[in-house]
Design an enzyme around this catalytic site. Structure first.
Site, mmCIF file in Angstrom:
data_model
loop_
_atom_site.group_PDB
_atom_site.id
_atom_site.type_symbol
_atom_site.label_atom_id
_atom_site.label_comp_id
_atom_site.label_asym_id
_atom_site.label_seq_id
_atom_site.Cartn_x
_atom_site.Cartn_y
_atom_site.Cartn_z
ATOM 1 N N LYS A 10 -4.999 6.710 4.339
ATOM 2 C CA LYS A 10 -4.075 5.723 3.416
ATOM 3 C C LYS A 10 -4.685 6.593 2.084
ATOM 4 C CE LYS A 10 -3.825 0.969 2.325
ATOM 5 N NZ LYS A 10 -4.291 -0.471 2.540
ATOM 6 N N SER A 64 -3.957 -6.283 5.499
ATOM 7 C CA SER A 64 -3.315 -5.007 5.314
ATOM 8 C C SER A 64 -3.446 -4.031 6.320
ATOM 9 C CB SER A 64 -3.606 -4.269 4.072
ATOM 10 O OG SER A 64 -3.348 -5.237 2.671
ATOM 11 N N SER A 113 -0.679 -3.781 3.491
ATOM 12 C CA SER A 113 -0.515 -2.462 2.569
ATOM 13 C C SER A 113 -0.579 -1.116 3.130
ATOM 14 C CB SER A 113 -1.307 -2.515 1.121
ATOM 15 O OG SER A 113 -2.626 -2.435 1.685
#
Lengths: 463, 62
Positions: free
Chosen positions: A78, A177, A153
């Protein structure tokens, strides 16, 4: 073409010299070339680095000197995880030229385990503002239907893992997330116990709620990835100073005799879920009972109590992190991030302290409710993935979240695919354990996956 | 239930935060603020006076 494999399958084949890490990496790069214009899972692909990592892993495999089960496994990070020499943007205009000098601790640990870095994955801006269409990169799309939302996210990780562009990846979870994208993309994703995995080198959102963790196709893969993330890190003030847990030794021990508490009021009363999610939860109860677990109901404080505590802490801590830029570069953020976090600037010190006082009480109440059960079961998301254009700025404030309670309490919590709903989109359940009983959560998730057939189905795009 | 504040008071609250918002941004933030007011009501319900925060200062770890 190398077929879609789990990390465990690929690792076994590499160890047996039946699969080359170079071929596996090339297959992933080919999938990225074919799919990423549609899914936007990557901010940046790093093919040169990937090929170098894979070649080194192949040499170790041929010499019989593999570093462990992750040696030669293609992964992505990420884009809030610092990667030395590789831009780390947080999917934001504010960091689009930022190149860290050091790896985040977790990045370094996975690299030391021999993983192959394929690139940096899309996120909601600073892990909070999405899905946004006013940023330098588009939002990731759901691999089961690109018109739909991945959740966030850790959105790029969700899309990339489901389609085999990577075999596993990192996420972060401040209010859900990891578990949200795992649920809506049909994956396994675990938010470990607070303090189990280092956050050093990861862009902060809300210090006391931020967790790092993995997403992968199966619980077994999550156990392999998480095993290489844990261990005390002096660089993270919240890092637990305790021995890293054995996540694999008991993974296959099943659920016979375990007591699973269903938090029915969460998903039936506090925030009623849709029929697909409800059917998946009911079937999960039957599967666990059939495997020998005892199912009983458990009552916790309402979702609304956790929502109030978690949301107020989150936006105030996030405002504190971003205050200098919010005051000077407000319009450089995307609209969703800046407006959500601006709320933290107009709340009071008393609001924050009352939230933190309530956090202790809520955590004690959940611990007391778990005195007679080993695990909790509820939903991670209310429905299948909505259309990406239908996700409003304040959606997460309008209805209480199923995931934020366990950011508040810090307990390990995991999304596990529990079937498919209308339109072929995945639905999921959430399993929660006591603090530092992450291995038990993974064990129950693995038992469920072994007893069902959901892991055999991949998005049509990836076929 | 916490009473919603008027436009002038809300603008003053935002100004105190140091944020410089356009009228459109102010309106949007007000929508979010309306949604957070019920959460604040829950947080400010009475607690035992001795209820400690989850973050208690420990000098050896500061």
């Amino acid at each position: 073409m190398v077929p879609l494999l789990t990390i465990a399958e690929a690792s076994r084949q590499i160890a047996a010299k039946q699969l080359s890490p170079v071929e596996l990496t090339e297959a992933c790069l080919a999938r990225i070339a074919a799919l990423d214009d549609t899914l936007h899972a990557f901010i940046r692909v790093t093919p040169e680095r990937a090929r170098a990592d894979a070649k080194a892993a192949e040499a170790r495999a041929m010499a019989g000197t593999r570093l462990g089960p992750l040696d030669g496994i293609p992964i992505g990070h990420k884009d809030i995880y610092a990667t030395a020499g590789i831009p780390t943007t947080a999917h934001s205009r504010l960091l689009q030229d930022y190149v860290p000098e050091q790896d985040a601790t977790v990045v370094r640990r996975w690299s030391d385990a021999g993983t192959v870095l394929l690139g940096k994955l899309a996120t909601h801006e600073f892990a909070f503002g999405g899905p946004s269409f006013d940023l330098p990169w588009p939002p990731a799309r759901n691999p089961w239907n690109p018109a739909h939302f991945t959740a966030g996210s850790s959105s790029g990780t969700g899309a990339a893992v489901a389609t085999g562009m990577v075999l596993g990846g990192t996420g972060s979870d401040t209010g859900g997330s990891i578990r949200g994208p795992a649920a809506l993309c049909g994956l396994a994703g675990i938010k470990p116990t607070y303090g189990l995995c280092s956050r050093a080198g990861v862009q902060p959102l809300a210090f006391t709620l931020d967790h790092t963790g993995p997403l992968a196709w199966t619980a077994e893969d999550c156990a392999l990835l998480l095993g290489a993330m844990t261990g005390h890190d002096p660089a993270d003030p919240a890092s637990a100073d305790r021995a890293a847990p054995d996540l694999l030794g008991g993974l296959g021990a099943g659920v016979k005799g375990l007591r699973i508490g269903v938090v029915r009021h969460f998903h039936e009363t506090d925030h009623p879920v849709g029929p697909g999610v409800a059917a998946g939860l009911a079937e999960a109860e039957r599967v666990f009972a059939g495997l020998g677990a005892e199912i009983r109901d458990v009552t916790l404080p309402s979702l609304h109590e956790f929502q109030a505590c978690g949301w107020v802490m989150l936006v105030i801590e996030a405002f504190a992190v971003h205050e200098p830029w919010l005051k000077t570069r407000f319009n450089d953020y995307g609209e969703l991030f800046r407006d959500r976090v601006a709320l933290g600037g107009i709340l009071s010190a008393a609001d924050y302290v009352q939230a933190v006082r309530r956090r202790r009480i809520l955590t004690q109440q959940v611990a007391a409710a778990m005195a007679d059960v080993d695990l909790l079961l509820t939903a991670p998301a209310p429905t299948e993935a909505p259309e990406i254009t239908a996700v409003g700025k304040w959606a997460t404030l309008e209805k209480p979240s199923f995931t934020i309670p366990f950011n508040v309490t810090g307990q390990p919590a995991m999304s596990v695919c529990s079937g498919f709903g209308a339109g072929g989109l995945p639905v999921s359940m959430q399993l929660i354990g006591r603090a530092f009983e992450d291995a038990l959560v993974l064990r129950a998730a693995h038992a469920y996956e072994q007893a069902t057939t959901w892991r055999a189905r991949r998005p049509a795009l990836a076929a | 239930m916490t009473a919603p504040i008027d436009d002038t008071a809300f603008a003053a609250l935002v100004a105190r935060s140091g944020l410089a918002l356009s009228p459109v941004q102010l309106t949007s933030l007000r929508e979010g603020y309306a949604l957070i007011l019920p959460l604040l009501d829950r947080l400010h319900a009475p607690l035992p006076r001795a209820a400690e925060p989850a973050l208690t200062f420990t000098p050896e770890q500061a």
